[in-house]
Design an enzyme around this catalytic site. Structure first.
Site, PDB file in Angstrom:
ATOM      1  CB  CYS A   1      -0.907   0.034   1.230  1.00  0.00           C
ATOM      2  SG  CYS A   1      -2.063  -1.327   1.296  1.00  0.00           S
TER       3      CYS A   1
HETATM    4  C1  BEZ Z   1       0.591  -4.659   1.829  1.00  0.00           C
HETATM    5  O1  BEZ Z   1       0.044  -3.585   1.521  1.00  0.00           O
HETATM    6  O2  BEZ Z   1       1.792  -4.791   1.762  1.00  0.00           O
HETATM    7  C2  BEZ Z   1      -0.238  -5.818   2.262  1.00  0.00           C
HETATM    8  C3  BEZ Z   1      -1.419  -5.615   2.958  1.00  0.00           C
HETATM    9  C4  BEZ Z   1      -2.159  -6.700   3.390  1.00  0.00           C
HETATM   10  C5  BEZ Z   1      -1.717  -7.990   3.094  1.00  0.00           C
HETATM   11  C6  BEZ Z   1      -0.557  -8.184   2.366  1.00  0.00           C
HETATM   12  C7  BEZ Z   1       0.200  -7.093   1.945  1.00  0.00           C
END
Ligand code: BEZ
Length: 214
Positions: free
Chosen positions: A46
């Site tokens: 994200c």
């Molecule tokens: C991420 O944004 O890195 C992420 C968020 C939830 C699960 C896996 C990755």
């Protein structure tokens, strides 16, 4: 779970964001919009996605697209996280992030897929036209970051095909030839595309990309 389809009016809502309270339709005004969800703050994928969206700000502006992100954490968390995004992604986040702690907007837009995760949103994208109709939806799993070049490519295609009787073929990008919609007869095509077109098969006619109409 919500079951929004292409052509549906994007549901309106009010929400707290990192830039204050917004009313969605008022925020969009007469512009195009992109609403995209994120599983959670302070997560690696994200962080890169929000940085990428901020780094494409000029491209979104050129296309008159308002950007709105969503994550299920609160305003204070968003504001603190934005500092990290700006620092690590060498950018300035310049669009609001919805603080959807009560999951009101996530539920309205069907962004939680319980069999993937019961509480966190998946990576949803909604592209919305100036008449507030939904023109594109996309769902990625939490583990896969989205490709912002692809989102811009789809927006280019939409902005072209909404106003011209053409469609864009596989892997098309701005400037490439387009295909003439099957609903257009050859007689109509002769008038519509004075620079000509190529008939590969009676149902597959290609022509130069028309000028963008607004
Ligand atoms: C991420 O944004 O890195 C992420 C968020 C939830 C699960 C896996 C990755």
């Amino acid at each position: 779970m919500s079951d929004l389809k292409l052509g549906d009016i994007a549901p309106d809502f009010t929400a707290d964001t990192s830039e204050g309270k917004i009313s969605f339709h008022e925020f969009l005004g007469d512009s195009w919009g992109i609403l995209f969800s994120h599983p959670a703050d302070y997560t690696p994928v994200c962080t890169t996605e929000l940085g990428a969206a901020a780094n494409y700000a000029e491209e979104f502006k050129k296309r008159d697209v308002k950007v709105l992100a969503l994550s299920v954490d609160g305003v204070k968390s968003h504001k603190d996280w934005i500092k990290d995004i700006n620092e690590t992604q060498n950018t300035t986040v310049n669009f609001p992030i919805i603080a959807d702690e009560d999951k009101k907007v996530s539920d309205l837009y069907g962004m939680i897929h319980p069999k993937a995760d019961n509480t966190l949103t998946v990576r949803s994208v909604f592209v919305i036209a100036p008449d507030k109709s939904i023109k594109m939806t996309l769902t990625y799993p939490a583990s896969t970051g989205r490709n912002f070049e692809e989102l811009l490519r789809v927006i280019d295609s939409l902005q072209l095909t909404v106003y011209n009787k053409v469609a864009t073929p596989a892997n098309w990008k701005h400037g490439d030839d387009v295909v003439i919609s099957p609903s257009v007869s050859n007689e109509e095509a002769d008038k519509m595309f004075p620079k000509g077109y190529k008939t590969v098969k009676p149902y597959l006619r290609t022509t130069a990309q028309p000028e963008l109409k607004k």
